[in-house]
Design a protein around this motif. Sequence first.
Motif, PDB file in Angstrom:
ATOM      1  N   VAL A  60     100.188  24.756  34.803  1.00  0.00           N
ATOM      2  CA  VAL A  60      98.845  24.202  34.661  1.00  0.00           C
ATOM      3  C   VAL A  60      98.929  22.679  34.713  1.00  0.00           C
ATOM      4  CG1 VAL A  60      98.089  26.158  33.250  1.00  0.00           C
ATOM      5  CG2 VAL A  60      98.914  24.070  32.123  1.00  0.00           C
ATOM      6  N   ALA A  61      97.784  22.061  34.897  1.00  0.00           N
ATOM      7  CA  ALA A  61      97.719  20.597  34.936  1.00  0.00           C
ATOM      8  C   ALA A  61      96.570  20.135  34.049  1.00  0.00           C
ATOM      9  CB  ALA A  61      97.503  20.108  36.370  1.00  0.00           C
ATOM     10  N   ALA A  62      96.775  19.025  33.335  1.00  0.00           N
ATOM     11  CA  ALA A  62      95.732  18.478  32.470  1.00  0.00           C
ATOM     12  C   ALA A  62      94.605  17.911  33.321  1.00  0.00           C
ATOM     13  CB  ALA A  62      96.313  17.401  31.566  1.00  0.00           C
ATOM     14  N   THR A  63      93.380  18.050  32.814  1.00  0.00           N
ATOM     15  CA  THR A  63      92.209  17.511  33.508  1.00  0.00           C
ATOM     16  C   THR A  63      91.670  16.310  32.748  1.00  0.00           C
ATOM     17  OG1 THR A  63      90.606  18.880  32.316  1.00  0.00           O
ATOM     18  CG2 THR A  63      91.641  19.838  34.271  1.00  0.00           C
ATOM     19  N   ALA A  64      90.722  15.630  33.363  1.00  0.00           N
ATOM     20  CA  ALA A  64      90.158  14.420  32.742  1.00  0.00           C
ATOM     21  C   ALA A  64      89.284  14.744  31.543  1.00  0.00           C
ATOM     22  CB  ALA A  64      89.353  13.641  33.774  1.00  0.00           C
ATOM     23  N   ASN A  65      88.861  15.995  31.416  1.00  0.00           N
ATOM     24  CA  ASN A  65      87.926  16.376  30.349  1.00  0.00           C
ATOM     25  C   ASN A  65      88.594  17.140  29.217  1.00  0.00           C
ATOM     26  OD1 ASN A  65      85.702  15.274  31.774  1.00  0.00           O
ATOM     27  ND2 ASN A  65      85.650  17.103  33.071  1.00  0.00           N
ATOM     28  N   SER A  66      89.817  16.739  28.891  1.00  0.00           N
ATOM     29  CA  SER A  66      90.547  17.316  27.751  1.00  0.00           C
ATOM     30  C   SER A  66      90.788  18.816  27.894  1.00  0.00           C
ATOM     31  CB  SER A  66      89.787  17.044  26.440  1.00  0.00           C
ATOM     32  OG  SER A  66      89.645  15.664  26.241  1.00  0.00           O
ATOM     33  N   GLY A  67      90.929  19.272  29.093  1.00  0.00           N
ATOM     34  CA  GLY A  67      91.248  20.674  29.326  1.00  0.00           C
ATOM     35  C   GLY A  67      92.410  20.780  30.293  1.00  0.00           C
ATOM     36  N   PHE A  68      92.673  21.996  30.730  1.00  0.00           N
ATOM     37  CA  PHE A  68      93.730  22.242  31.703  1.00  0.00           C
ATOM     38  C   PHE A  68      93.178  23.156  32.785  1.00  0.00           C
ATOM     39  CE2 PHE A  68      95.859  21.053  27.852  1.00  0.00           C
ATOM     40  CZ  PHE A  68      97.021  20.405  28.242  1.00  0.00           C
ATOM     41  N   GLU A  69      93.838  23.159  33.925  1.00  0.00           N
ATOM     42  CA  GLU A  69      93.469  24.054  35.002  1.00  0.00           C
ATOM     43  C   GLU A  69      94.731  24.547  35.688  1.00  0.00           C
ATOM     44  OE1 GLU A  69      91.044  21.738  37.586  1.00  0.00           O
ATOM     45  OE2 GLU A  69      92.694  20.494  38.306  1.00  0.00           O
ATOM     46  N   LEU A  70      94.606  25.670  36.360  1.00  0.00           N
ATOM     47  CA  LEU A  70      95.734  26.229  37.090  1.00  0.00           C
ATOM     48  C   LEU A  70      96.100  25.282  38.228  1.00  0.00           C
ATOM     49  CD1 LEU A  70      97.635  28.629  37.490  1.00  0.00           C
ATOM     50  CD2 LEU A  70      95.855  29.734  38.828  1.00  0.00           C
ATOM     51  N   ARG A  71      97.360  24.878  38.256  1.00  0.00           N
ATOM     52  CA  ARG A  71      97.792  23.913  39.267  1.00  0.00           C
ATOM     53  C   ARG A  71      97.834  24.565  40.639  1.00  0.00           C
ATOM     54  NH1 ARG A  71     102.208  21.815  41.788  1.00  0.00           N
ATOM     55  NH2 ARG A  71     103.612  23.406  40.967  1.00  0.00           N
ATOM     56  N   GLN A  72      97.227  23.909  41.612  1.00  0.00           N
ATOM     57  CA  GLN A  72      97.219  24.435  42.973  1.00  0.00           C
ATOM     58  C   GLN A  72      98.429  23.889  43.731  1.00  0.00           C
ATOM     59  OE1 GLN A  72      93.543  24.765  45.131  1.00  0.00           O
ATOM     60  NE2 GLN A  72      92.363  24.058  43.380  1.00  0.00           N
ATOM     61  N   PRO A  73      99.312  24.768  44.193  1.00  0.00           N
ATOM     62  CA  PRO A  73     100.509  24.316  44.902  1.00  0.00           C
ATOM     63  C   PRO A  73     100.196  23.959  46.351  1.00  0.00           C
ATOM     64  CG  PRO A  73     100.445  26.689  44.901  1.00  0.00           C
ATOM     65  CD  PRO A  73      99.243  26.234  44.106  1.00  0.00           C
ATOM     66  N   THR A  74     101.036  23.140  46.919  1.00  0.00           N
ATOM     67  CA  THR A  74     100.935  22.861  48.350  1.00  0.00           C
ATOM     68  C   THR A  74     101.670  23.955  49.114  1.00  0.00           C
ATOM     69  OG1 THR A  74     102.974  21.558  48.411  1.00  0.00           O
ATOM     70  CG2 THR A  74     100.936  20.392  47.856  1.00  0.00           C
ATOM     71  N   ILE A  75     101.396  24.064  50.404  1.00  0.00           N
ATOM     72  CA  ILE A  75     102.082  25.058  51.228  1.00  0.00           C
ATOM     73  C   ILE A  75     103.599  24.838  51.224  1.00  0.00           C
ATOM     74  CG2 ILE A  75     102.303  26.030  53.527  1.00  0.00           C
ATOM     75  CD1 ILE A  75      99.713  26.700  51.944  1.00  0.00           C
ATOM     76  N   PRO A  76     104.074  23.586  51.396  1.00  0.00           N
ATOM     77  CA  PRO A  76     105.528  23.388  51.323  1.00  0.00           C
ATOM     78  C   PRO A  76     106.123  23.817  49.981  1.00  0.00           C
ATOM     79  CG  PRO A  76     104.495  21.497  52.358  1.00  0.00           C
ATOM     80  CD  PRO A  76     103.387  22.355  51.823  1.00  0.00           C
ATOM     81  N   GLU A  77     105.385  23.592  48.893  1.00  0.00           N
ATOM     82  CA  GLU A  77     105.877  24.014  47.578  1.00  0.00           C
ATOM     83  C   GLU A  77     106.035  25.528  47.508  1.00  0.00           C
ATOM     84  OE1 GLU A  77     104.431  20.898  44.164  1.00  0.00           O
ATOM     85  OE2 GLU A  77     102.911  22.193  45.022  1.00  0.00           O
ATOM     86  N   LEU A  78     105.066  26.237  48.050  1.00  0.00           N
ATOM     87  CA  LEU A  78     105.132  27.695  47.999  1.00  0.00           C
ATOM     88  C   LEU A  78     106.279  28.231  48.855  1.00  0.00           C
ATOM     89  CD1 LEU A  78     101.348  28.610  48.132  1.00  0.00           C
ATOM     90  CD2 LEU A  78     102.928  29.029  46.268  1.00  0.00           C
ATOM     91  N   CYS A  79     106.467  27.649  50.010  1.00  0.00           N
ATOM     92  CA  CYS A  79     107.581  28.077  50.858  1.00  0.00           C
ATOM     93  C   CYS A  79     108.912  27.788  50.176  1.00  0.00           C
ATOM     94  CB  CYS A  79     107.516  27.380  52.216  1.00  0.00           C
ATOM     95  SG  CYS A  79     106.102  27.908  53.231  1.00  0.00           S
TER      96      CYS A  79
END
Length: 227
Positions: A60-79
Amino acid sequence: MENIRGNTAEIVRNRILDELQSGQFDFSDRLVTDSLAKRYNVSRTPVREALIRLEQEGIVAATANSGFELRQPTIPELCELYELRELLEGVAVEKVTRNGASPDFIARLRTLCEERRTSMPDSDEKAGRADRDFHQLICDSCDSPLIQSLIRNYLALSKIFRANTSLPKRKIRVRRDADREHDRIVDAIEAGNAKLARKLMSNHIASARRDFERLLNKTGNTSKSRS
């Protein structure tokens, strides 16, 4: 009290991971401490600790509004994630085979193979859990804490991104290929053929990676993806 809080944070982390891997949270969902505390009937402190740990693990990644969200990977990261799994899970299954697999271990693997096979196409969630448990069981039995830790993280990332993808589902034919691949891996472990077990596992994950890449090329998807 500190130990209790730590244990609770670990339980919450595992609950969040389970729900991420089953697709109960989407990429667009914000993970907020207060709502998660109510969801799991715990205080906010272990939830914060769990989310911070998941952030450190790259899930997950921290957001600007004191929360978190599921981190979206890049295509190279997934490969790259697939390629790392090919290497690490190949080593893990080779270690398991060289150490000697008990009849109980083989029976548990075959049960998971059968659960995956008989669950589809009626329940993708149940089949996915059996698939994940198959790989996890081999990982947990390789007698290498470092490899176990790395594979657990890669498996979680892989399943989370797969569960939350906008790509179309794989065809049943491809899934049945995976069933046969699982069976052959278990056969090699049972026969004590460590080199073959490693080769089969690496090829199994490489095949999934190539299928994934074909889907990406076919759909032209460059933002959300699955592993």
